[in-house]
Write a protein that holds these residues in place. Sequence first.
Motif, PDB file in Angstrom:
ATOM      1  N   ILE A  19      -1.819  -2.711  11.331  1.00  0.00           N
ATOM      2  CA  ILE A  19      -0.550  -3.236  10.832  1.00  0.00           C
ATOM      3  C   ILE A  19       0.650  -2.525  11.463  1.00  0.00           C
ATOM      4  CG2 ILE A  19      -0.327  -1.734   8.798  1.00  0.00           C
ATOM      5  CD1 ILE A  19       0.487  -4.303   7.234  1.00  0.00           C
ATOM      6  N   SER A  23       3.260  -4.547  13.725  1.00  0.00           N
ATOM      7  CA  SER A  23       4.638  -4.517  13.258  1.00  0.00           C
ATOM      8  C   SER A  23       5.571  -4.015  14.357  1.00  0.00           C
ATOM      9  CB  SER A  23       4.765  -3.632  12.015  1.00  0.00           C
ATOM     10  OG  SER A  23       6.102  -3.538  11.587  1.00  0.00           O
ATOM     11  N   ALA A  47      -6.638  -5.451  12.336  1.00  0.00           N
ATOM     12  CA  ALA A  47      -6.743  -4.813  11.006  1.00  0.00           C
ATOM     13  C   ALA A  47      -8.180  -4.554  10.576  1.00  0.00           C
ATOM     14  CB  ALA A  47      -6.030  -5.685   9.965  1.00  0.00           C
ATOM     15  N   THR A  51      -6.051  -0.606   7.960  1.00  0.00           N
ATOM     16  CA  THR A  51      -5.274  -1.698   7.377  1.00  0.00           C
ATOM     17  C   THR A  51      -6.131  -2.609   6.517  1.00  0.00           C
ATOM     18  OG1 THR A  51      -3.784  -1.701   9.290  1.00  0.00           O
ATOM     19  CG2 THR A  51      -3.782  -3.665   7.896  1.00  0.00           C
ATOM     20  N   TYR A 155      -3.213  -6.870   2.968  1.00  0.00           N
ATOM     21  CA  TYR A 155      -2.627  -6.337   4.198  1.00  0.00           C
ATOM     22  C   TYR A 155      -3.294  -6.897   5.452  1.00  0.00           C
ATOM     23  CZ  TYR A 155       0.268  -3.043   1.636  1.00  0.00           C
ATOM     24  OH  TYR A 155       1.220  -2.496   0.817  1.00  0.00           O
ATOM     25  N   ALA A 159      -1.128  -8.381   8.487  1.00  0.00           N
ATOM     26  CA  ALA A 159      -1.299  -8.001   9.894  1.00  0.00           C
ATOM     27  C   ALA A 159      -1.544  -9.235  10.761  1.00  0.00           C
ATOM     28  CB  ALA A 159      -2.451  -7.006  10.034  1.00  0.00           C
ATOM     29  N   SER A 390       5.084  -0.572   6.704  1.00  0.00           N
ATOM     30  CA  SER A 390       4.843  -0.965   8.095  1.00  0.00           C
ATOM     31  C   SER A 390       6.035  -1.650   8.749  1.00  0.00           C
ATOM     32  CB  SER A 390       3.613  -1.867   8.174  1.00  0.00           C
ATOM     33  OG  SER A 390       3.735  -2.976   7.302  1.00  0.00           O
TER      34      SER A 390
END
Length: 406
Positions: A19, A23, A47, A51, A155, A159, A390
């Motif tokens: 992530i 990001s 991920a 993550t 998450y 991601a 993130s």
Amino acid sequence: MAAYDAAYDCDVLVIGGGIVGLSTAYAITRAAPGTSVVVLEKEPGPARHQTGRNSGVIHSGIYYRPGSFKARFAVQGAAEMVKFCTEHGLPHEVTGKLIVATDHAELPRLHALVQRGRENGIPVRELGRAQIAEFEPEVRGIGAIHVGTTGVCDYGAVAARLALLAQDAGASVRYGAEVRVIGRRGAAVAVRTADGAVLRARALVNCAGLHSDRIARLAGDDPGMRIVPFRGEYYELSPAARGLVRGLVYPVPDPAFPFLGVHLTRGIDGHVHLGPNAVPALAREGYAWRTVRPAELAGTAAFPGAWRLARRHWRHGADEIRRSLSRPAFTAAVRRLLPGVRADDLIPAPAGVRAQAVLRDGTLVDDFLFASSPRMVHVLNAPSPAATASLPIGREVARRVLAELR
């Protein structure tokens, strides 16, 4: 920013498709449209490690030292994560959480958390024994605080969406691209992947998580620390017992130990996870005791900071290992908060591994840690709450690498 020169394959190479790496790629495309970005991820999708293997909590930032990266990025990141999930239709919920004291000795630490939360601008409500039941009827404690900005999300889905957004803006995300060699050649950074492909860029970002120190050394930089992996082991409540927990319940953390302790988390899917404990992993991706990589283990054993860390925290470590090997011991830790739970209610769940940066003197790096060298930015420590934070972390890393390009 001007388009990259033909001598380069891209402007910025990002190593790591978790992530934080995704990001960062997204933030670069937003801050400097036209900048060519390539993300290299050794796994077949995004991920796959930290993550995608955490509890999915959107952390409020209450635990972190005011003014630290963790405090600033977590408070800002929590609000941004909720907004991001809302805008993109990703599953999330702002549930709030309880931090519960079960012993009178914990009350001063609980009150200190109230003060820290207020210093960080977080809404905190103090609760007495009877008020705990209004939020969690099956939880027992002598006092608690309610933190309203905590929540849960997926998450892994975040991601994946960041990867799509970065690609829509012109970035390339390459999976199955493990970096084996990094070199500086004149004004370029050159990388060779496991399949023999060579890419040249004007700058490189290291967001390799569990391998961040190794990638830094591969690039010729001394990170001044080493990643020591800790496995976080989880159970989940059986379907019949899930009603014991409504939301998120945490113990009062022990400031002498760097982890938060066994807590109760109702995830976005309705499953209730219990944990994690924290035991030394025998490989950087050691998600079970049977996963041992001798070369990685030898590297950790040769690092003086690992032995100094072990001497400093051996009592806590022994307790964590005992809970890892004994379901009754793990159940007893859960029962401090949730006395109605039984060992039969616990079902083993997938584990995660935390990439913890440790200095040579045995100090655990408490904050996010960034380092720069010519044409390179390294993210050397990004443990929890990195997923929560993130989006601002990605902007910070983007700012640093774009400064290298200029």
